[in-house]
Structures are given as structure tokens and as C-alpha cells.
Write an enzyme that holds these catalytic residues in place. Sequence first.
Site, PDB file in Angstrom:
ATOM      1  N   CYS A   2      -2.139  17.205 -12.308  1.00 17.76           N
ATOM      2  CA  CYS A   2      -1.534  18.609 -12.801  1.00 17.76           C
ATOM      3  C   CYS A   2      -0.528  18.085 -13.938  1.00 17.76           C
ATOM      4  O   CYS A   2      -0.171  17.090 -13.949  1.00 17.76           O
ATOM      5  CB  CYS A   2      -0.614  19.207 -11.822  1.00 17.76           C
ATOM      6  SG  CYS A   2      -1.595  19.774 -10.167  1.00 17.76           S
ATOM      7  N   GLY A  28      -5.247  19.098 -15.921  1.00 22.68           N
ATOM      8  CA  GLY A  28      -5.693  20.018 -14.895  1.00 22.68           C
ATOM      9  C   GLY A  28      -6.442  21.323 -15.547  1.00 22.68           C
ATOM     10  O   GLY A  28      -5.752  21.924 -16.649  1.00 22.68           O
ATOM     11  N   ASN A 102       4.302  18.372 -10.094  1.00 20.57           N
ATOM     12  CA  ASN A 102       3.267  17.457 -10.325  1.00 20.57           C
ATOM     13  C   ASN A 102       3.451  16.260  -9.360  1.00 20.57           C
ATOM     14  O   ASN A 102       4.442  15.525  -9.521  1.00 20.57           O
ATOM     15  CB  ASN A 102       3.330  17.135 -11.848  1.00 20.57           C
ATOM     16  CG  ASN A 102       2.257  15.769 -12.080  1.00 20.57           C
ATOM     17  OD1 ASN A 102       2.641  14.987 -12.993  1.00 20.57           O
ATOM     18  ND2 ASN A 102       1.228  15.834 -11.347  1.00 20.57           N
ATOM     19  N   GLY A 103       2.726  16.047  -8.617  1.00 18.31           N
ATOM     20  CA  GLY A 103       2.693  14.891  -7.808  1.00 18.31           C
ATOM     21  C   GLY A 103       2.070  15.364  -6.291  1.00 18.31           C
ATOM     22  O   GLY A 103       1.413  16.298  -6.324  1.00 18.31           O
ATOM     23  N   CYS A 238       2.721   4.922 -12.373  1.00 17.13           N
ATOM     24  CA  CYS A 238       1.258   4.938 -11.786  1.00 17.13           C
ATOM     25  C   CYS A 238       0.386   4.219 -12.801  1.00 17.13           C
ATOM     26  O   CYS A 238       0.237   4.821 -14.110  1.00 17.13           O
ATOM     27  CB  CYS A 238       0.841   6.458 -11.539  1.00 17.13           C
ATOM     28  SG  CYS A 238      -1.158   6.708 -11.230  1.00 17.13           S
ATOM     29  N   TYR A 244      -6.773   5.823 -17.139  1.00 16.42           N
ATOM     30  CA  TYR A 244      -7.337   7.018 -17.371  1.00 16.42           C
ATOM     31  C   TYR A 244      -6.943   8.401 -17.729  1.00 16.42           C
ATOM     32  O   TYR A 244      -7.310   8.957 -18.327  1.00 16.42           O
ATOM     33  CB  TYR A 244      -8.385   7.253 -15.778  1.00 16.42           C
ATOM     34  CG  TYR A 244      -9.049   8.757 -15.922  1.00 16.42           C
ATOM     35  CD1 TYR A 244     -10.306   8.711 -16.523  1.00 16.42           C
ATOM     36  CD2 TYR A 244      -8.764   9.615 -15.165  1.00 16.42           C
ATOM     37  CE1 TYR A 244     -11.178  10.029 -16.569  1.00 16.42           C
ATOM     38  CE2 TYR A 244      -9.137  10.918 -14.856  1.00 16.42           C
ATOM     39  CZ  TYR A 244     -10.520  11.012 -15.743  1.00 16.42           C
ATOM     40  OH  TYR A 244     -10.911  12.200 -15.829  1.00 16.42           O
ATOM     41  N   CYS A 384      -5.446   7.217  -3.178  1.00 19.93           N
ATOM     42  CA  CYS A 384      -4.209   7.494  -3.672  1.00 19.93           C
ATOM     43  C   CYS A 384      -3.665   8.533  -3.067  1.00 19.93           C
ATOM     44  O   CYS A 384      -4.129   9.672  -2.949  1.00 19.93           O
ATOM     45  CB  CYS A 384      -3.990   7.646  -5.304  1.00 19.93           C
ATOM     46  SG  CYS A 384      -2.395   8.182  -5.771  1.00 19.93           S
TER      47      CYS A 384
HETATM   48  P1  AMP Z   1     -17.680   8.180 -10.242  1.00 18.87           P
HETATM   49  O1  AMP Z   1     -18.539   8.561 -11.126  1.00 18.87           O
HETATM   50  O2  AMP Z   1     -17.055   8.910  -8.945  1.00 18.87           O
HETATM   51  O3  AMP Z   1     -17.509   6.713 -10.123  1.00 18.87           O
HETATM   52  O4  AMP Z   1     -15.999   8.577 -11.047  1.00 18.87           O
HETATM   53  C1  AMP Z   1     -15.753   7.561 -12.103  1.00 18.87           C
HETATM   54  C2  AMP Z   1     -15.762   8.525 -13.655  1.00 18.87           C
HETATM   55  O5  AMP Z   1     -14.636   9.495 -13.262  1.00 18.87           O
HETATM   56  C3  AMP Z   1     -15.088   7.385 -14.737  1.00 18.87           C
HETATM   57  O6  AMP Z   1     -15.892   7.836 -15.788  1.00 18.87           O
HETATM   58  C4  AMP Z   1     -13.798   7.919 -15.041  1.00 18.87           C
HETATM   59  O7  AMP Z   1     -13.453   7.944 -16.272  1.00 18.87           O
HETATM   60  C5  AMP Z   1     -13.634   9.207 -13.946  1.00 18.87           C
HETATM   61  N1  AMP Z   1     -12.554   9.242 -13.327  1.00 18.87           N
HETATM   62  C6  AMP Z   1     -11.975   8.423 -12.731  1.00 18.87           C
HETATM   63  N2  AMP Z   1     -10.751   8.721 -12.203  1.00 18.87           N
HETATM   64  C7  AMP Z   1     -10.784  10.041 -12.154  1.00 18.87           C
HETATM   65  C8  AMP Z   1     -10.053  11.001 -11.401  1.00 18.87           C
HETATM   66  N3  AMP Z   1      -9.166  10.776 -10.697  1.00 18.87           N
HETATM   67  N4  AMP Z   1     -10.309  12.407 -11.807  1.00 18.87           N
HETATM   68  C9  AMP Z   1     -11.366  12.535 -12.736  1.00 18.87           C
HETATM   69  N5  AMP Z   1     -12.185  11.649 -13.172  1.00 18.87           N
HETATM   70  C10 AMP Z   1     -11.820  10.557 -12.983  1.00 18.87           C
END
Ligand code: AMP
Length: 445
Positions: A2, A28, A102-103, A238, A244, A384
Site C-alpha cells: 500500500c 497498490g 501502510n504496513g 525493509c 523490488y 514477511c
Molecule cells: P514468482 O513468479 O512468484 O516467483 O514471483 C517473482 C516475480 O514477482 C519477480 O519478477 C518479482 O519482480 C515479482 N515480485 C516479487 N515480490 C513481489 C511482491 N511482493 N508483489 C508483487 N510482485 C512481486
Amino acid sequence: MCAIVGVFGDEQASRIAYYSLFAMQHRGQEATGISVSDGKKIKKVKRRGLVTEVFDEETLKTLAGDMAIGHNRYSTAGSESVLDAQPIFAAYKLGEISVVHNGNLINKNEVRSSLIEEGAIFQSSMDTENIIHLIARSTKHRLQDRIIEALEVIKGAYCLCIQSRTKIFAIRDRYGVRPFSLGRLPSGGYIVASETCAFDLIGATFIRDIRPGEMIIFEKGSSEYKSVQLFDPDPHICAFEYIYFARPDSDIEGKNVYKIREEMGRELAREHKVEADMVVPVPDSGVGAALGYSKESGIPFEMGIVRNHYVGRTFIEPTQARRDMKVKLKLSPISSLIKGKRLVIIDDSIVRGTTAKRIVRILKEAGAKEVHMRIASPTIEHPCRYGIDTPSYKELISANKSVEEVREYIEADSLAFLSIEALKRSMGNDRNYSLVSFDGNYFIK
Ligand code: AMP
């Protein structure tokens, strides 16, 4: 995850909140909302959808006032109700109140159960509603004291904006897990926002980050803000914000996110070299790190995968089948560029492994000779609990498989992750970080 924003002392408050939320849309996409006060009454609009879908000229006109707070909600499976959109508003003994958060609160279930036991009626599934109930039930006479009493009960990661008819309180938890910055508006008013990219869009000047454990108070009639240090700071920003989540043009704790991503890529190249013809990022999440990897290794950088921008983030889709399809819709390789070539593919993280597996497959189908995956973060082995939406142990591929088993699963020729030490070095290694996803150190007790 968020995004939140608070705008104080500007007749265009809701419009500034709108632009800020637009700049922070990446945090978000499920729902958005703004509440505004003119000193007499709080008005609010919140709905499911993107910022540009929910607000238009007409809606913003109804939100007149010089104090506004706003929120973008990140989608998590299951809770799709508009009741889970923010701000959360309530009328209580001292008047009207509106809250954005947010959190993630780690003792939300205990607090909620005891509130329900005492007769509270909840309207949403959000932990944020606990805060409103705690404030409403407090016997203190001033809102500020009621808020402090509520904060003594809740535990976890939070950045909050709490609005009454004449005040805005901006609060950051003592760990400072989520980013939260303070800026000055061109009009002389103030803004607080999850990311500094919001300031750049509206022409605000960065003043400083809100300190962990600090409460900033803006009050109608005063052009200065007050600061109260509520809790001893124990900063743990964090790491995932840098890896990311945040936008590359944002600065967090004085450090530019893009530069840190590039450094992560350089560290990755130092730790995990490979003979290859080109470095290709997974767009957009791997671009910063891929540039760093290319500069450090001397292997040329190529945008060998094209991203279709009209598809949202793949993570957002709740079911596995739909997630698979979305990766296909989103990413396409440039066959003539990569045919017969040895590729180093860079992404920021592997969560479930869906994206990596699909990418290796489409690159091989497009004629790549070798595909070497390099990931600019350590293996995610723990969920997390502080506000990043990572799934349970069961779904986290690295919680269940060794690096070699993950390599086999994604069918890459080689696979390597950044070490925790190298990750810390990339972020400057000058403070504590929240690294729970990687080391399982749940430091908020
Ligand atoms: P996955 O396909 O489930 O292994 O997710 C990895 C991909 O999702 C990577 O390309 C990341 O850039 C992206 N990603 C990693 N963490 C998050 C997150 N918390 N929310 C959305 N996308 C994420």
C-alpha cells in the site's frame, strides 16, 4: 504494502493527494481513496480501481478542503470488498476521524478478538480498523492521547495518517520498516508520503524522512508542525523496498532506489560470474540490477524481453492458473536477438518460481542456447509479516527446495542468488535492515 499520503495547508489538498497516489500507484492497484477536511467536516471517496478510474474532475470538486489523506490498497487474495478500501472513517465521541495505514499489525487477531469480546462491531477484515476502535474506546480527552494509547496496544509495522476535522497526525512505527517522508509544498503547506516520487510529481521539496517512533502533528491555524518522539527508535528499513517494491526514482533513508538496484547487480556479478553473450533483464523489475551486472561483468546489456505494459503485475492474480497465463501475456522475447546466444537473465526475486520458469521456457523456445538465471536478492525462505505480501511457507519455492532443485524446476542452465552479506553491502551496510524474508529474524516481538 500500500501507499499513503497526507496533505496539509493547501486549498488543493485533495488534488495533490490524487497526484501523489497516482505517482505511487505501483504500491497498490486494488482500491484507492481520499478523505478531506475543511475544518468543519470530513468528506471522503473510496472505491475499487486505479487512481485514474476512481477520481475525475467531478469527484475531486466534491472534495474541497485544505487537509487530505489518501491511500492505495494492494490486492491480497480473498479480501476484495470495498469495505477493505481506505481511508477508514468513523464518527465517535470527539467527532470525526479518518485513518490510512501502510504496513501490517502482527497482533491484529488478538486485539480484534478482545475488542469483539468487549462489544466492538467490525465492518472490514483490515487490521487498520483495530486502531479506530482503540481510539474510540479510549477514555482520554485529547485525540493525541487516545492515539498514543492505541499505539501502545498495536504491534507491527505501520505508517499511519490519522485525520480529524482540524488535524493530521503522521506516525511511523519505531522500527521504521516502511518508508515515510516529509516534504514542503510549493504553497507553503506540507506533505507526507510513502515514497518521495510523489514529491517530485507535485513539485514538493523533500525535508526529511519521518523518524522511526515519531509522530508529526499538523494543526489548522498553525503553519508549523509539531514533532513528538513516542517510542525509542530501533530502525529496520525493509530491504524489499529497495529490491523490488519502491519506484527507482524514490529515495529511501537518503538512498536512491535505482542506484541501490544497480549496486545489487554489480554485487551479483562479483559473486556469480558466468560466461555469456548478453545480460537481459526481466522487465521492469530486473532492469536496474541487470545494468549493474552488465557494467561490472563487461557483458553487453540488451533488452531481449519486451514487456506489454497493459497487463498489471502478475502477482496480483489470485489463482495459479491465471498467474501462469499473465506471465505469457506480459513478457515476450526478441527471437532474432537471442537466437543461439548464451544469456544471463536478471530478475529481482523468485517468490513462487512462476515467472522464472516461464521466462526460461519462452527464451529456450525462442532459440536461446543457454539461460543463466541470476537473482538480485537472496532466497526468500520466510513469509514477511511486516507488510510485504509474500505467501506462506508452502508456496515459497526456496522454503521448500534447494537452489539446485529450484534450478531444475525452472529448467535453467544455472541459477544463483545474491548473498545476504552482498545485499547488505549494496544498501550501504550502515544500519539494520528488515531481512525477514531471507533470514527469518522476526525482530518485532
Ligand atoms: P514468482 O513468479 O512468484 O516467483 O514471483 C517473482 C516475480 O514477482 C519477480 O519478477 C518479482 O519482480 C515479482 N515480485 C516479487 N515480490 C513481489 C511482491 N511482493 N508483489 C508483487 N510482485 C512481486
